[in-house]
Design an enzyme around this catalytic site. Structure first.
Site, short mmCIF file in Angstrom:
data_model
loop_
_atom_site.label_atom_id
_atom_site.label_comp_id
_atom_site.label_asym_id
_atom_site.label_seq_id
_atom_site.Cartn_x
_atom_site.Cartn_y
_atom_site.Cartn_z
N HIS A 164 10.05 7.24 -1.85
CA HIS A 164 10.30 8.57 -2.41
C HIS A 164 11.29 8.54 -3.57
O HIS A 164 11.86 9.57 -3.92
CB HIS A 164 10.79 9.56 -1.35
N GLU A 206 0.00 13.52 4.27
CA GLU A 206 1.09 13.20 5.21
C GLU A 206 2.42 13.63 4.65
O GLU A 206 3.30 14.09 5.39
CB GLU A 206 1.09 11.70 5.51
N GLU A 207 2.60 13.50 3.34
CA GLU A 207 3.90 13.78 2.73
C GLU A 207 4.29 15.25 2.77
O GLU A 207 5.46 15.59 2.60
CB GLU A 207 3.93 13.27 1.28
N ASP A 237 4.69 3.66 -0.11
CA ASP A 237 4.58 4.67 0.94
C ASP A 237 3.42 5.59 0.59
O ASP A 237 3.60 6.55 -0.16
CB ASP A 237 5.89 5.45 1.06
N ASP A 294 3.36 2.64 8.42
CA ASP A 294 3.97 3.56 7.47
C ASP A 294 5.50 3.44 7.48
O ASP A 294 6.20 4.35 7.05
CB ASP A 294 3.54 5.00 7.82
N ASP A 318 -1.92 9.82 0.53
CA ASP A 318 -1.14 10.54 -0.48
C ASP A 318 0.22 9.91 -0.73
O ASP A 318 0.76 9.17 0.09
CB ASP A 318 -0.96 12.00 -0.06
N HIS A 338 -1.61 6.60 5.35
CA HIS A 338 -1.94 7.82 4.60
C HIS A 338 -2.18 7.54 3.12
O HIS A 338 -1.56 6.66 2.52
CB HIS A 338 -0.89 8.91 4.80
#
Length: 402
Positions: free
Chosen positions: A374, A170-171, A136, A193, A79, A77
């Site tokens: 994150h 995705e997030e 990520d 991922d 984003d 992904h």
């Protein structure tokens, strides 16, 4: 050929945070379009056909050079998270010899992350400590692109049809919603991922998110008795009703949780955002009902001043992948061949593969090598990225052999 870490360093410098406030608009942030277009240009430079949809989904394909039983795909992904900030990433490369990693704004501490010392002698990439790094999932993008470049440059390496896709949002749980499985054209796929090197996950959480809007009554505190309704205090009552033993920081393994991610506002109005997670479908439903019941109880106390909205984000894909365990076994074999110990455990999160599996594309998740996603302490080892590329090559080889 460009090294995987050079691709990664280029990608993380492109701002791509998704935006929860724009949920339903795809992509939720215009900045994601920039990386999507960059990837299309790079794929075309490799001689591959590539396209980006108006919603910033990137699709490409490497045609087979041998007869293979199945076509296989790899997905990552575009984003990054919005909070902590994913904007203006300034990556730093450390020749790591052990101990804490010093950053301009602090440090990544061995006391907090003891696994760091296992990486002594490797190169580690982090941000400058003011943003997430974006491993990520820009590490996954870089590793897939490195795989494609290797296969294009080495036509003697046999492979079946290989599809690749890069998705937005995705997030915020929307990455697979507009994914065109038919256009992708693969029998099976892997999301790249995961985190720790060796990770394979085919069980995910069931996930939902919620928002509670609270309407208070503000009045001068000197005359507030029996009249004021402090929306912040009501929000606090909601949070206190969630069991302390069922939070992210107090759970592990297959244990689910409630997670209040944000509270904002004041006396007159307040908003509480949160998520619900559980591997078990029945427990997942029970948790959603519990949140509804707490809100209903508070509405009874405060005259209907709470408004709850809730939506499912993704579901546990284990039941879809279970009939196709060759996906897991081939990933394990590829890791062992690369000198990596496979680590199979349920992921305490979700990926696009969770939704894609239910859309007819069985899709387990494999590692990128990144750690501490994150957060401002996110980092990744260059050597872990290189190993991940080797693992992806091994998966391709497995399906080339049928």
């Amino acid at each position: 050929m460009e090294a995987v870490e050079q691709k990664f360093l280029r990608y993380v410098r492109v701002d791509t945070p998704s935006c929860e406030e724009n949920f339903g608009v795809t992509p939720s942030s215009d900045c994601q379009k920039n990386l999507a277009q960059m990837l299309v240009c790079e794929l075309e430079a490799l001689g591959l056909k590539a396209e980006v949809t108006p919603n910033s989904y990137v699709y490409s394909r490497l045609p087979a050079n041998c007869k293979a039983a199945h076509s296989i795909g790899f997905i990552a992904h575009i984003d990054t998270v919005e909070k902590p900030s994913g904007r203006g990433v300034k990556p730093m490369v450390h020749n790591y010899s052990g101990g804490d990693i010093c950053l301009p704004t602090g440090k990544i501490s061995v006391a907090d992350f003891p696994e760091l010392n296992e990486l002594a002698g490797q190169q580690i990439i982090s941000s400058d400590g003011t943003t997430v790094l974006g491993a990520d999932d820009k590490a996954g993008i870089a590793e897939i692109m490195a795989l494609l470049e290797y296969l294009v440059c080495h036509p003697e390496v046999k492979h079946g049809d290989i599809g690749v896709a890069f998705t937005p949002d995705e997030e915020i749980g929307h990455g697979a919603k507009l994914f065109d499985v038919k256009k992708f054209g693969c029998d099976f796929a892997y999301t790249v991922d995961g985190e720790e090197l060796g990770e394979i996950s085919y069980e995910t959480f069931n996930g939902a998110c919620f928002q509670i809007k609270i309407e208070g009554v503000n009045i001068h505190p000197g005359q507030a008795k029996g009249k004021m309704i402090n929306a912040v205090a009501v929000a606090n009552k909601f949070i206190c009703a969630l069991p302390e033993s069922q939070r992210p920081e107090t759970t592990e393994g297959r244990e689910g949780y409630y997670f209040v991610t944000e509270i904002c506002g004041g006396v007159e109005s307040c908003t509480v955002n949160g998520i619900i997670r559980d591997h078990d479908g029945a427990e997942f439903d029970r948790r959603k009902d519990f949140v509804r019941a707490v809100v209903e109880k508070l509405n009874g106390e405060y005259g209907g001043r709470l408004q709850l909205s809730m939506r499912d984000q993704y579901y546990n894909c284990a039941e879809v992948i279970a009939p196709h365990m060759h996906l897991v076994e081939n990933a394990k074999a590829a890791m062992l061949a690369a000198g990596v110990t496979p680590l199979i455990f349920p992921i305490r999160g979700g990926t696009d593969g969770s939704s894609l599996s239910f859309m007819g594309l069985p899709c387990p998740n494999v590692c990128t090598g990144g750690r501490n996603a994150h957060g401002l302490n996110e980092y990744i080892s260059v050597q872990a990225m290189q190993k991940t590329v080797e693992i992806l090559k091994g998966i391709v080889n497995a399906y080339a052999k049928g």
